[in-house]
Write an enzyme that holds these catalytic residues in place. Structure first.
Site, PDB file in Angstrom:
ATOM      1  N   ARG A   1      20.854  58.175   2.570  1.00 57.67           N
ATOM      2  CA  ARG A   1      20.631  59.536   3.084  1.00 57.67           C
ATOM      3  C   ARG A   1      21.709  60.499   2.570  1.00 57.67           C
ATOM      4  NH1 ARG A   1      16.482  60.365   7.113  1.00 57.67           N
ATOM      5  NH2 ARG A   1      15.267  58.498   6.796  1.00 57.67           N
TER       6      ARG A   1
ATOM      7  N   HIS B   1      24.106  65.557  16.529  1.00 56.47           N
ATOM      8  CA  HIS B   1      23.937  64.139  16.187  1.00 56.47           C
ATOM      9  C   HIS B   1      24.886  63.689  15.079  1.00 56.47           C
ATOM     10  CE1 HIS B   1      19.576  63.908  17.963  1.00 56.47           C
ATOM     11  NE2 HIS B   1      20.517  63.875  18.882  1.00 56.47           N
TER      12      HIS B   1
ATOM     13  N   CYS C   1      36.378  56.827  12.338  1.00 59.69           N
ATOM     14  CA  CYS C   1      37.058  55.531  12.465  1.00 59.69           C
ATOM     15  C   CYS C   1      36.810  54.987  13.865  1.00 59.69           C
ATOM     16  CB  CYS C   1      38.552  55.678  12.211  1.00 59.69           C
ATOM     17  SG  CYS C   1      39.397  54.096  12.423  1.00 59.69           S
TER      18      CYS C   1
ATOM     19  N   GLY D   1      10.905  72.506  14.142  1.00 59.21           N
ATOM     20  CA  GLY D   1      10.810  71.277  13.342  1.00 59.21           C
ATOM     21  C   GLY D   1      11.333  70.027  13.999  1.00 59.21           C
ATOM     22  N   THR D   2      11.038  69.871  15.280  1.00 53.49           N
ATOM     23  CA  THR D   2      11.450  68.628  15.951  1.00 53.49           C
ATOM     24  C   THR D   2      10.300  68.072  16.776  1.00 53.49           C
ATOM     25  OG1 THR D   2      13.025  67.641  17.511  1.00 53.49           O
ATOM     26  CG2 THR D   2      12.629  69.991  17.758  1.00 53.49           C
TER      27      THR D   2
ATOM     28  N   ALA E   1       7.830  75.448   8.447  1.00 52.17           N
ATOM     29  CA  ALA E   1       9.050  76.178   8.805  1.00 52.17           C
ATOM     30  C   ALA E   1       9.375  77.260   7.777  1.00 52.17           C
ATOM     31  CB  ALA E   1      10.214  75.200   8.933  1.00 52.17           C
TER      32      ALA E   1
HETATM   33  P1  OAD Z   1      11.103  63.843  13.717  1.00 54.71           P
HETATM   34  O1  OAD Z   1      10.878  63.163  12.416  1.00 54.71           O
HETATM   35  O2  OAD Z   1      10.933  63.035  14.960  1.00 54.71           O
HETATM   36  O3  OAD Z   1      10.159  65.118  13.858  1.00 54.71           O
HETATM   37  C1  OAD Z   1      10.032  66.066  12.834  1.00 54.71           C
HETATM   38  C2  OAD Z   1       9.066  67.140  13.292  1.00 54.71           C
HETATM   39  O4  OAD Z   1       9.022  68.127  12.283  1.00 54.71           O
HETATM   40  C3  OAD Z   1       7.633  66.658  13.525  1.00 54.71           C
HETATM   41  O5  OAD Z   1       7.149  67.154  14.769  1.00 54.71           O
HETATM   42  C4  OAD Z   1       6.854  67.274  12.354  1.00 54.71           C
HETATM   43  O6  OAD Z   1       5.528  67.655  12.710  1.00 54.71           O
HETATM   44  C5  OAD Z   1       7.682  68.511  12.057  1.00 54.71           C
HETATM   45  N1  OAD Z   1       7.577  68.983  10.655  1.00 54.71           N
HETATM   46  C6  OAD Z   1       7.428  68.252   9.527  1.00 54.71           C
HETATM   47  N2  OAD Z   1       7.409  69.038   8.442  1.00 54.71           N
HETATM   48  C7  OAD Z   1       7.578  70.314   8.882  1.00 54.71           C
HETATM   49  C8  OAD Z   1       7.645  71.596   8.243  1.00 54.71           C
HETATM   50  N3  OAD Z   1       7.548  71.737   6.912  1.00 54.71           N
HETATM   51  N4  OAD Z   1       7.800  72.685   9.020  1.00 54.71           N
HETATM   52  C9  OAD Z   1       7.896  72.569  10.374  1.00 54.71           C
HETATM   53  N5  OAD Z   1       7.842  71.405  11.023  1.00 54.71           N
HETATM   54  C10 OAD Z   1       7.683  70.277  10.300  1.00 54.71           C
HETATM   55  O7  OAD Z   1      12.571  64.478  13.642  1.00 54.71           O
HETATM   56  P2  OAD Z   1      13.522  64.992  14.821  1.00 54.71           P
HETATM   57  O8  OAD Z   1      12.722  65.559  15.931  1.00 54.71           O
HETATM   58  O9  OAD Z   1      14.552  65.834  14.190  1.00 54.71           O
HETATM   59  O10 OAD Z   1      18.662  61.210  15.327  1.00 54.71           O
HETATM   60  O11 OAD Z   1      14.190  63.633  15.296  1.00 54.71           O
HETATM   61  C11 OAD Z   1      15.161  63.664  16.309  1.00 54.71           C
HETATM   62  C12 OAD Z   1      16.227  62.620  16.055  1.00 54.71           C
HETATM   63  O12 OAD Z   1      15.620  61.340  15.863  1.00 54.71           O
HETATM   64  C13 OAD Z   1      17.004  62.840  14.772  1.00 54.71           C
HETATM   65  O13 OAD Z   1      18.075  63.753  14.900  1.00 54.71           O
HETATM   66  C14 OAD Z   1      17.545  61.482  14.464  1.00 54.71           C
HETATM   67  C15 OAD Z   1      16.367  60.619  14.847  1.00 54.71           C
HETATM   68  O14 OAD Z   1      16.703  59.410  15.364  1.00 54.71           O
HETATM   69  C16 OAD Z   1      19.831  60.797  14.786  1.00 54.71           C
HETATM   70  O15 OAD Z   1      20.006  60.715  13.581  1.00 54.71           O
HETATM   71  C17 OAD Z   1      20.886  60.457  15.765  1.00 54.71           C
END
Ligand code: OAD
Length: 237
Positions: free
Chosen positions: A60, A110, A118, A176-177, A220
């Site tokens: 990543r 996060h 460390c 975007g979450t 987005a």
């Molecule tokens: P997800 O992968 O769970 O969700 C991503 C969201 O973005 C989904 O609802 C998609 O529909 C949406 N999406 C995808 N492409 C898009 C675009 N072009 N425009 C707008 N929306 C779009 O990711 P997160 O919700 O960020 O934690 O995940 C939360 C946490 O889970 C992350 O921070 C990570 C993971 O475990 C850690 O790394 C600690």
């Protein structure tokens, strides 16, 4: 109504970086070598199989070199520069695309790929390359450096500051979450409880979509610049 808004909290997730070319966690491309993120990103996984966990984050971190911020990151950076009221951009993302676009009022709840932590002395160090099998800490010398990432089961960073901003927010915007991971998934409830308007900008309805007063579905790179010009336009009239 929009012209009454002074304090804004923006939450971003992997969807805002998708159009820059970084994979989301739970999309169709969300598995990494067949592993669910929940299986790789835990303290137990690091203890059991550090090589696997380091490989996941090394991949990543390396991916950051070939991507650039997109129009959504740039629009939020523009909002940050232009918004006269309070603004806090809380990102769940561990990439550095918000800051590369120029955002300053930003926190990484996060953690960050470009930081190493460390486990022995707690010192955080800027880290750009691979971590391999776990390098030595430049502070204490222990072979205990790990990615500075909040694993499942660990407490996200700066929760006090986030909670405080949510209590004062007039508007909470989630971008975007998927709303699958707490505590971030609960911010909409906190913001509503303290009287904020709530807006969701996402490709598809998230798990908590029903809790937002307004939801806009789309990419987005289109929705965020549109919203930023609306809110800045309302402020100037
Ligand atoms: P997800 O992968 O769970 O969700 C991503 C969201 O973005 C989904 O609802 C998609 O529909 C949406 N999406 C995808 N492409 C898009 C675009 N072009 N425009 C707008 N929306 C779009 O990711 P997160 O919700 O960020 O934690 O995940 C939360 C946490 O889970 C992350 O921070 C990570 C993971 O475990 C850690 O790394 C600690």
């Amino acid at each position: 109504m929009t012209s009454d808004i002074r304090n804004i909290v923006v939450l971003t997730g992997a969807g805002i970086s998708a159009e820059s070319g970084l994979a989301t966690f739970r999309g169709p491309d969300g598995l990494w070598e067949g592993h669910r993120v929940e299986d790789v990103c835990t303290p137990e996984a690091l203890a059991r199989d550090p090589v696997l966990v380091h490989r996941f984050y090394d991949a990543r971190r390396a991916a950051l070199e070939s991507v650039t911020p997109n129009a959504a990151h740039e629009a939020l950076a523009h909002l940050d520069a232009a918004w006269p009221g309070e603004l806090l951009i809380v990102t769940q993302n561990v990439d550095d695309l918000h800051e590369r676009a120029g955002a300053r009022r930003l926190l990484h709840m996060h953690g960050e790929l470009l930081s190493a932590l460390c486990a022995a002395c707690g010192m955080a160090t800027r880290w750009a390359g691979a971590m391999g099998h776990g390098p030595e800490c430049p502070g204490c010398g222990a072979r205990a450096l790990r990615p500075d990432i909040v694993f499942f089961g660990e407490m996200p960073y700066q929760m006090d500051r986030i909670d405080e901003a949510l209590t004062r927010a007039d508007l909470f915007v989630s971008i975007g979450t998927s709303g699958a991971v707490y505590p971030a998934a609960g911010f909409v409830q906190t913001a509503r409880h303290y009287g904020a308007g709530t807006l969701e900008l996402n490709l598809e309805p998230s798990a908590g979509s029903f809790q937002f007063s307004e939801s806009r579905m789309g990419k987005a790179s289109r929705l965020v610049p549109q919203w930023v010009s609306e809110i800045l336009g309302a402020r100037n009239h």
